[in-house]
Design a protein around this motif. Structure first.
Motif, short mmCIF file in Angstrom:
data_model
loop_
_atom_site.label_atom_id
_atom_site.label_comp_id
_atom_site.label_asym_id
_atom_site.label_seq_id
_atom_site.Cartn_x
_atom_site.Cartn_y
_atom_site.Cartn_z
N PRO A 1 -10.37 -8.96 1.96
CA PRO A 1 -9.04 -8.68 1.41
C PRO A 1 -8.01 -8.35 2.49
O PRO A 1 -8.30 -7.66 3.46
N ILE A 2 -6.81 -8.88 2.28
CA ILE A 2 -5.68 -8.59 3.14
C ILE A 2 -4.75 -7.65 2.37
O ILE A 2 -4.21 -8.01 1.32
N PHE A 3 -4.60 -6.44 2.89
CA PHE A 3 -3.73 -5.43 2.29
C PHE A 3 -2.38 -5.46 3.00
O PHE A 3 -2.26 -5.92 4.13
N PHE A 4 -1.38 -4.92 2.33
CA PHE A 4 -0.02 -4.97 2.87
C PHE A 4 0.75 -3.78 2.32
O PHE A 4 0.47 -3.29 1.22
N GLY A 5 1.72 -3.30 3.09
CA GLY A 5 2.58 -2.22 2.63
C GLY A 5 4.01 -2.49 3.01
O GLY A 5 4.29 -3.14 4.02
N TYR B 1 -3.72 -7.51 -1.74
CA TYR B 1 -3.45 -6.17 -2.29
C TYR B 1 -2.16 -5.64 -1.69
O TYR B 1 -1.94 -5.72 -0.48
N TRP B 2 -1.35 -5.03 -2.54
CA TRP B 2 -0.13 -4.38 -2.08
C TRP B 2 -0.27 -2.88 -2.27
O TRP B 2 -0.50 -2.41 -3.38
N GLN C 1 -3.02 -7.81 -6.29
CA GLN C 1 -3.40 -6.55 -6.92
C GLN C 1 -2.67 -5.41 -6.22
O GLN C 1 -2.14 -5.56 -5.12
N PHE C 2 -2.67 -4.24 -6.87
CA PHE C 2 -1.87 -3.13 -6.36
C PHE C 2 -2.71 -1.88 -6.18
O PHE C 2 -3.56 -1.55 -7.01
N GLY D 1 -0.80 -2.53 -14.07
CA GLY D 1 -1.44 -3.52 -13.21
C GLY D 1 -2.03 -2.96 -11.94
O GLY D 1 -2.49 -3.72 -11.08
N VAL D 2 -2.04 -1.64 -11.78
CA VAL D 2 -2.63 -1.01 -10.61
C VAL D 2 -4.15 -0.99 -10.77
O VAL D 2 -4.67 -0.49 -11.76
N THR D 3 -4.87 -1.53 -9.80
CA THR D 3 -6.33 -1.63 -9.91
C THR D 3 -7.07 -0.75 -8.91
O THR D 3 -8.30 -0.70 -8.94
N ALA D 4 -6.34 -0.07 -8.02
CA ALA D 4 -6.99 0.82 -7.07
C ALA D 4 -6.06 1.99 -6.76
O ALA D 4 -4.84 1.85 -6.77
#
Length: 366
Positions: free
Chosen positions: A174-178, A194-195, A227-228, A327-330
């Protein structure tokens, strides 16, 4: 949608309420390993290892921690541009293969000009995001392409680039981003899985999710493919009154330690749009929605994940369910005492949240 919990792994024992000892080492590796094992035992899926220009290298730390854990996954923060995307792709792919599919990368383009310059990066905010766009394009191609490719952009140029080694996770880890700026949304929505968002009120969170999904759709992606992750500082009590007493003690301790600097931007990221959003939210009241606590965000100037949820485990679970419905999954959760809050969350909060969301949402896997 299943719900997952992430933690944050610091390189030293300290927080807004726990000052670092003067004789403490800059990097306490044994401390990090203990905290990592506690996260694993408490039911956390993944830990974030953050990045700062004066901190130890997160990739090396994650490699050591992975050797001392079994299932815990990683969200290793990385500022694109300091390492070539071709080389970074091979690094993360190697990590993913060696440690059994536990890699993850958190892309931080940089929200603080001063911290970027401390690492020799003098590009503007807009230029950093243009560079991130190119970096992620090449990085993702290295993870997935089965034949050599060329790339020519403003910031990167490669010829016949190819990696024999691919990630164990497919199509890749997974590639996360902020980020909350217009530049961040335009770039990140093209690339990431993931955001990560700071904990904001429900209306503001819904607005951010809608903006990001609309941008993803405009870029030709399925808007639901992102995903968020939402970040909070839960304050859990056996009763609501006990939880608020703990919150009052926490903010009193923060103000005591900070003295005259409380309410300023010490420790904040003053250039980041996400930090400014937290400051604006905090200015509208101590509590937003049912139990979103903003006093810490106000006291530290909006830096880092600094909004909390205060109440019993059941009350906090109800609040998290409302975000899950958006829609937040984590959820990335951390407390104010790094030595004890991990166990408290694992014992008192995570099981209740999983049970609550599982009972109210049949789509959640048990």
């Amino acid at each position: 949608m299943s719900v997952k919990f992430f933690g944050l792994l610091n390189h030293e024992y300290s927080s807004e309420t726990v000052p670092k000892r003067k004789d403490a080492p800059v990097m306490d590796v044994d401390y990090m390993v203990r905290r990592a094992k506690e996260h694993e035992q408490a039911g956390f899926d993944r830990v974030l290892i953050a990045h700062h220009s004066s901190n130890p290298d997160g990739f090396v730390l994650a490699s050591h921690i992975a050797q001392n854990t079994t299932t815990l996954k990683f969200m290793i923060a990385h500022r694109p541009g300091f390492i070539a995307p071709t080389y970074a792709a091979r690094m993360w792919s190697t990590f993913d293969q060696v440690y059994g599919g536990r890699a993850g990368i958190h892309i931080i383009s940089g929200g603080n000009d001063a911290d970027q310059r401390a690492d020799g990066d003098f590009f503007s905010h807009a230029e950093r995001y243009k560079r991130t766009d190119e970096w992620l394009t090449v990085f993702r191609k290295m993870l997935t392409e089965n034949a050599p490719f060329d790339y020519s952009g403003e910031f990167f140029k490669t010829e016949q680039s190819f990696s024999k080694l691919k990630p164990l996770q497919k199509p890749h880890f997974p590639i996360f981003f902020g980020g909350a700026s217009d530049d961040a949304i335009q770039v990140g929505s093209k690339h990431v899985d993931y955001w990560a968002l700071y904990g904001e009120p429900l209306a503001e969170t819904q607005e951010m999710i809608s903006r990001i999904r609309a941008s993803a759709q405009a870029a030709g992606r399925d808007p639901n493919s992102i995903q968020f992750v939402l970040t909070f500082r839960p304050v859990v009590g056996q009763s609501e009154a006990e939880a608020w007493k703990k919150a009052d003690d926490i903010i009193a301790r923060i103000k005591e330690l900070r003295g005259a600097s409380a309410g300023a931007t010490k420790g904040a990221k003053p250039d980041a749009v996400s930090s400014q959003r937290l400051r604006d939210i905090a200015a509208q009241g101590k509590v937003r929605d049912a139990r979103l606590w903003t006093e810490v965000a106000a006291a530290i100037g909006g830096g880092s994940n600094s909004t909390g949820l205060v109440g019993t485990a059941e009350q906090i679970a109800e609040s998290l369910k409302a975000y899950h419905d958006l829609g937040v999954t984590a959820f990335l959760v951390r407390g104010f005492d790094p030595a004890s809050d991990i166990q408290e969350f694992g014992r008192d909060l995570i099981p209740v949240v999983n049970e609550y969301i599982g009972e109210t949402d049949p789509a959640v896997s048990r």
